[in-house]
Design a protein around this motif. Structure first.
Motif: not given
Lengths: 401, 270
Positions: A295-299, A274-286
């Motif tokens: 991805y690993l730093n999400r819930t 559901g929605i969980l994978p789309h939350l809190d994904l902050d990519i700091k470096e391209i």
């Protein structure tokens, strides 16, 4: 509740398998992916068409899958294996390469079985168990680079940084728009239901990403036009249910249908389908490592072990979401032999009980034989919440008087 | 007899029996209990008609009917359907307001229910879909020993020993029982083991919802004295004695709820 863009999306989904077939005839390759930590942006930036393989609800396929995977494997994985064995699913038929992650070891096992029995080209992304340690992050960054290298070999070209940046930006826009749409479903006088938003999220697993973002934007515009300021309130007379636990992929709507049929209203979820994978994904470096670490730093997924309940980010996220969506109870869905979520049911129940949120665990599989027993449980849970609300309301009236 | 709209009925259609209770002025006025047939509508009506006949009433004399049990989904005679979990809670609370925990063992499932002082459900757990720990399981065991189901508990209580039963699956337990008989174990000791095995399984259900006194035992299996004793030992509690047939508790609760709904909907004023 009729949002016109949803009809367009349903139509586009019907057309999608043929579209994929034509794209492959024109030389494009489809990567079918399964997991929670597969960095889809990397697949997209390499010029592949990413398609999420997540199907459920078909007991016949589970039985077929059990001929190849152990019958003690979770029913979702057995169905995936069964679908590969049967090769009738239009999306499975169109995959050239498969990408699995090893977040859940049963997922990893499915990759092995599918590669061995059905001779599929499979790439596996290793995932560290102790995801919160610095060493684990270093390990995962290394594995993400290796995963990218394996995909680059198949793409016949290296990953281009500019294209990765474009993919990351596109996926960020998708996530942002989805989150905005999600608020509408939980609001008072909602014009879109949670069920519709859930289908909408899963449509994104299959559709072309640019077109998907455009359709999401249209959906959001339509919602804003019809409901200017969505307000999430607990006093709307509904029995507000939050759905948690094992994934509910496309094709499996048994529990969702039951909740609706007994008068419950789903207002939120933290399912990894559901929605969980789309939350809190902050990519700091391209870079592949930067995307993977985002991805690993999400819930974290329940399959990754974490024993300190006080600092458990999964539980914290669940509590935040319950409060945000003003949920009155949690239905915790566990699939047979989905051990990560089943093992955590009791502790989740105990933690939520401290804040007065009741939790009902529904342990099920894809057979229909437990339908009535499930319905009785869910109906009793909805009755319990409604009676609790009525008593609270009566007491409130007395206090006010 | 004054027909003034103060009659409320609850009809509980279970897998093995259909039950009904009629309340008059808040008191139990009539009851009915019949075996369930294939047609759940018919079973419910048979149970209701039995109670109506014994009370000298007609269905139209009833102000409100609540249907419960697995047959609640097809009860056209009922004004509303409510789950048996909510009904057992209300029924036990009606008889004993101090009850906080209910064990309900019916024909096809077993439930652990926690309630508050108003008879509202606080938490509950049900057995998984298999028949272990249910009336059906005991029925199969009675068949193995060729004894009446109603005598099973008394036979178990006459045991001098407890033969452990490792299987909880009905089919496997049946073959295990046959092996134990062949090994020369006494039937009463095996039956005692079966009752304790079920009681331990029920204790597992209570690990999910907790136990608080007073404890009430409802459902058809509650008539089995051996089961009551085994549960008391497994849960380390004393079960309160019901004043009426414990198989009627769901229907009683449904009748109480019918009375409440009727009041809420303005059909009846106390």
């Amino acid at each position: 509740m009729s949002v016109k863009t949803l009809d367009v999306i349903r139509k586009r989904l019907e057309e999608r398998p043929d579209e994929l077939r034509r794209a492959r005839e024109n030389g494009l390759k489809v990567v079918g992916w399964v997991g929670y930590n597969v960095p889809e942006e990397i697949i997209h930036a390499l010029g592949f068409i990413p398609v999420r393989i997540a199907i459920g609800g078909d007991d016949r396929l589970v039985e077929i899958g059990a001929r190849y995977a152990s019958s003690k494997t979770c029913v979702f994985i057995r169905e995936i294996v069964g679908a590969f064995a049967e090769n009738q699913d239009p999306y499975i038929q169109q995959t050239d390469i498969l990408a699995f992650d090893a977040t859940c070891l049963q997922n990893y096992r499915a990759a092995e079985v599918i590669e061995y029995f059905f001779k599929k080209d499979v790439v596996v992304l290793a995932v560290p168990r102790n995801f919160h340690l610095d060493e684990a992050k270093e390990y995962f960054a290394h594995e993400a680079n290796e995963f990218t290298r394996l995909l680059e070999e198949r793409a016949g070209a290296p990953l281009d940084s500019a294209r990765l940046a474009e993919s990351v930006a596109l996926y960020n826009d998708i996530r942002k728009t989805l989150k905005s749409i999600y608020t509408f479903q939980a609001s008072k006088d909602n014009v879109i239901s949670w069920e519709e938003v859930y289908d909408l999220i899963q449509a994104g697993d299959l559709l072309d990403k640019r077109e998907y973002l455009s359709l999401l934007t249209q959906t959001l515009d339509e919602l804003k036009e019809r409901q200017h300021h969505p307000v999430i309130a607990s006093d709307d007379g509904d029995c507000r249910i939050f759905l948690s636990g094992s994934l509910i992929p496309r094709g499996d709507r048994k529990l969702i249908g039951i909740i609706r049929s007994v008068g419950g209203r789903i207002v939120g979820d933290d399912l990894w389908s559901g929605i969980l994978p789309h939350l809190d994904l902050d990519i700091k470096e391209i870079s592949p490592a930067g995307v993977a670490l985002g991805y690993l730093n999400r819930t974290p997924h329940a399959a990754l072990p974490y024993l300190d309940l006080e600092s458990d980010r999964r539980l914290k996220k669940l509590q935040e979401r319950l409060s945000e969506f003003k949920a009155q109870g949690v239905i915790y869905h566990t699939l047979r032999y989905c051990d990560p979520f089943t093992f955590k049911a009791k502790e989740t129940k105990n933690v939520l009980a401290k804040s007065g949120i009741p939790l009902l665990e529904i342990h099920t599989e894809y057979a229909g034989s437990d339908y009535e027993a499930m319905k009785t449980r869910v109906e009793a849970f909805v009755e319990m919440i409604k009676i609790k609300s009525e008593i609270a309301e009566e007491q409130g009236v007395l206090v006010d008087a | 007899m004054s027909i003034n709209g103060n009659y409320f009925a609850g009809v509980d259609v279970g897998s093995l029996a259909a039950k009904s209770v009629i309340l008059k002025d808040g008191e139990i006025f009539a009851t009915g209990l019949v075996p369930s047939g294939v047609n759940s509508v018919e079973s419910g009506l048979n149970a209701l008609n039995l109670a109506l006949e014994s009370a000298g009433l007609k269905q139209e004399d009833l102000t409100y009917i609540v249907g419960t049990g697995y047959g609640r989904v097809s009860a056209p005679y009922a004004n509303k359907a409510v789950t048996e979990i909510t009904c057992h809670a209300k029924g036990a609370n009606y008889l004993h307001p101090t009850v906080r925990t209910i064990i309900d063992m019916g024909g096809q499932d077993c439930k652990a229910i926690r309630i508050d002082q108003d008879g509202a459900v606080v938490d509950f757990a049900m057995n998984d879909k298999c028949a272990a720990g249910t009336g059906r399981f005991l029925e199969v065991m009675a068949g193995v020993f060729k004894v009446e189901l109603k005598d099973l508990g008394a036979i178990a209580l006459s045991a001098t020993d407890t033969v452990p039963m490792s299987s909880t699956c009905t089919v496997f337990a049946e073959s295990e029982t046959i092996s134990l008989v062949a090994r020369g174990e006494k039937p009463e000791n095996i039956l005692n083991g079966i009752h304790h095995s079920i009681a331990n399984r029920i204790a597992g259900l209570f690990s999910r919802v907790g136990i608080e006194s007073d404890v009430f035992f409802s459902g058809g299996v509650a008539k089995n004295s051996g089961m009551k004793s085994a549960i008391e030992q497994a849960l380390k509690v004393t079960i309160v004695k019901p004043e009426i047939d414990p198989q009627l508790i769901g229907a009683l609760g449904a009748a109480v709820i019918a009375r409440n709904f009727s009041k809420k909907e303005g059909l009846w004023a106390a």
